[in-house]
Design a protein around this motif. Sequence first.
Motif, PDB file in Angstrom:
ATOM      1  N   SER A   1       0.864  -1.235  -0.137  1.00  0.00           N
ATOM      2  CA  SER A   1       0.035   0.019  -0.136  1.00  0.00           C
ATOM      3  C   SER A   1       0.928   1.221  -0.043  1.00  0.00           C
ATOM      4  N   GLY A   2       0.266   2.395  -0.204  1.00  0.00           N
ATOM      5  CA  GLY A   2       0.917   3.653  -0.236  1.00  0.00           C
ATOM      6  C   GLY A   2       1.179   4.234  -1.395  1.00  0.00           C
ATOM      7  N   GLY A   3       0.726   3.556  -2.627  1.00  0.00           N
ATOM      8  CA  GLY A   3       1.018   4.369  -3.652  1.00  0.00           C
ATOM      9  C   GLY A   3       0.295   5.496  -4.228  1.00  0.00           C
ATOM     10  N   GLY A   4       0.473   6.045  -5.201  1.00  0.00           N
ATOM     11  CA  GLY A   4      -0.119   7.221  -5.494  1.00  0.00           C
ATOM     12  C   GLY A   4       0.218   8.268  -6.700  1.00  0.00           C
ATOM     13  N   LEU A   5      -0.122   9.364  -6.869  1.00  0.00           N
ATOM     14  CA  LEU A   5       0.527  10.273  -7.704  1.00  0.00           C
ATOM     15  C   LEU A   5       1.464  11.399  -7.257  1.00  0.00           C
ATOM     16  N   VAL A   6       2.662  11.453  -7.626  1.00  0.00           N
ATOM     17  CA  VAL A   6       3.356  12.188  -7.130  1.00  0.00           C
ATOM     18  C   VAL A   6       4.205  13.077  -8.193  1.00  0.00           C
ATOM     19  N   GLN A   7       4.233  14.466  -8.055  1.00  0.00           N
ATOM     20  CA  GLN A   7       5.395  15.163  -9.050  1.00  0.00           C
ATOM     21  C   GLN A   7       6.800  14.824  -8.966  1.00  0.00           C
ATOM     22  N   SER A   8       7.330  14.974 -10.093  1.00  0.00           N
ATOM     23  CA  SER A   8       8.801  14.463 -10.033  1.00  0.00           C
ATOM     24  C   SER A   8       9.619  15.331  -8.993  1.00  0.00           C
ATOM     25  N   GLY A   9      10.487  14.610  -8.513  1.00  0.00           N
ATOM     26  CA  GLY A   9      11.166  15.391  -7.263  1.00  0.00           C
ATOM     27  C   GLY A   9      10.533  15.138  -5.837  1.00  0.00           C
ATOM     28  N   GLY A  10       9.173  14.367  -5.879  1.00  0.00           N
ATOM     29  CA  GLY A  10       8.572  14.308  -4.548  1.00  0.00           C
ATOM     30  C   GLY A  10       8.795  12.896  -4.105  1.00  0.00           C
ATOM     31  N   SER A  11       8.260  12.698  -2.735  1.00  0.00           N
ATOM     32  CA  SER A  11       8.389  11.430  -2.041  1.00  0.00           C
ATOM     33  C   SER A  11       7.121  10.595  -1.949  1.00  0.00           C
ATOM     34  N   LEU A  12       7.396   9.502  -1.802  1.00  0.00           N
ATOM     35  CA  LEU A  12       6.387   8.404  -1.412  1.00  0.00           C
ATOM     36  C   LEU A  12       6.790   7.443  -0.444  1.00  0.00           C
TER      37      LEU A  12
ATOM     38  N   ASP B   1      12.478 -15.999  -7.888  1.00  0.00           N
ATOM     39  CA  ASP B   1      12.888 -16.633  -6.543  1.00  0.00           C
ATOM     40  C   ASP B   1      12.100 -16.095  -5.340  1.00  0.00           C
ATOM     41  N   TYR B   2      11.106 -15.198  -5.676  1.00  0.00           N
ATOM     42  CA  TYR B   2      10.508 -14.749  -4.544  1.00  0.00           C
ATOM     43  C   TYR B   2       8.997 -15.447  -4.560  1.00  0.00           C
ATOM     44  N   GLY B   3       8.306 -15.452  -3.516  1.00  0.00           N
ATOM     45  CA  GLY B   3       6.999 -15.743  -3.444  1.00  0.00           C
ATOM     46  C   GLY B   3       5.905 -14.870  -2.639  1.00  0.00           C
ATOM     47  N   PHE B   4       4.740 -15.499  -2.552  1.00  0.00           N
ATOM     48  CA  PHE B   4       3.894 -14.691  -1.668  1.00  0.00           C
ATOM     49  C   PHE B   4       3.631 -13.359  -2.241  1.00  0.00           C
ATOM     50  N   TRP B   5       3.773 -13.102  -3.441  1.00  0.00           N
ATOM     51  CA  TRP B   5       3.251 -11.725  -3.806  1.00  0.00           C
ATOM     52  C   TRP B   5       2.069 -11.302  -3.476  1.00  0.00           C
ATOM     53  N   GLY B   6       1.625 -10.113  -3.177  1.00  0.00           N
ATOM     54  CA  GLY B   6       0.374  -9.465  -2.857  1.00  0.00           C
ATOM     55  C   GLY B   6       0.243  -8.698  -4.086  1.00  0.00           C
ATOM     56  N   GLN B   7      -0.860  -8.139  -3.779  1.00  0.00           N
ATOM     57  CA  GLN B   7      -1.455  -7.108  -4.900  1.00  0.00           C
ATOM     58  C   GLN B   7      -0.468  -5.853  -4.590  1.00  0.00           C
ATOM     59  N   GLY B   8      -0.183  -5.325  -5.912  1.00  0.00           N
ATOM     60  CA  GLY B   8       0.913  -4.073  -5.850  1.00  0.00           C
ATOM     61  C   GLY B   8       0.193  -3.026  -5.828  1.00  0.00           C
ATOM     62  N   THR B   9       0.833  -2.067  -5.637  1.00  0.00           N
ATOM     63  CA  THR B   9       0.360  -0.646  -5.238  1.00  0.00           C
ATOM     64  C   THR B   9       0.991   0.406  -6.578  1.00  0.00           C
ATOM     65  N   LEU B  10       0.198   1.166  -7.208  1.00  0.00           N
ATOM     66  CA  LEU B  10       0.552   1.877  -8.441  1.00  0.00           C
ATOM     67  C   LEU B  10       1.416   3.298  -7.714  1.00  0.00           C
ATOM     68  N   VAL B  11       2.411   3.317  -8.427  1.00  0.00           N
ATOM     69  CA  VAL B  11       3.084   4.743  -8.295  1.00  0.00           C
ATOM     70  C   VAL B  11       3.262   5.285  -9.572  1.00  0.00           C
TER      71      VAL B  11
END
Length: 121
Positions: free
Chosen positions: A6-17, A107-117
């Motif tokens: 979780s925590g994804g969203g829309l941000v301007q270039s130079g910003g943070s998430l 090599d990884y498992g247990f993937w959850g749903q992703g979050t879009l950035v």
Amino acid sequence: VQLQASGGGLVQSGGSLRLSCAASGRIFSSSIMGWFRQAPGKEREFVAAIRWGVGRTYYADSVKGRFTISKDGAKNTVNLQMNSLTPEDTAVYYCGKTTSYSTHQTDYGFWGQGTLVTVSS
């Protein structure tokens, strides 16, 4: 173990998430928790990882110095602080779990749903 990013969203270039990955089950100290991302039309690529027990961290060259991976044992979460974002960081971000350090998604498992950035220019 089930993982939920979780925590994804829309941000301007130079910003943070700040992204979070919550694990529903126990994470053993030997586990590696990793963040990957997948941009449209591209393969899923390694971003960062952390060894749960000792907290050793690993980063892709493309994010080194801008992204910081951390863990919160009390909350059973893995966080990804992303600073100085650029449009090239636009992707769906996923968290996964493995038992040995690797930068390969297979090599990884247990993937959850992703979050879009999405980073706008």
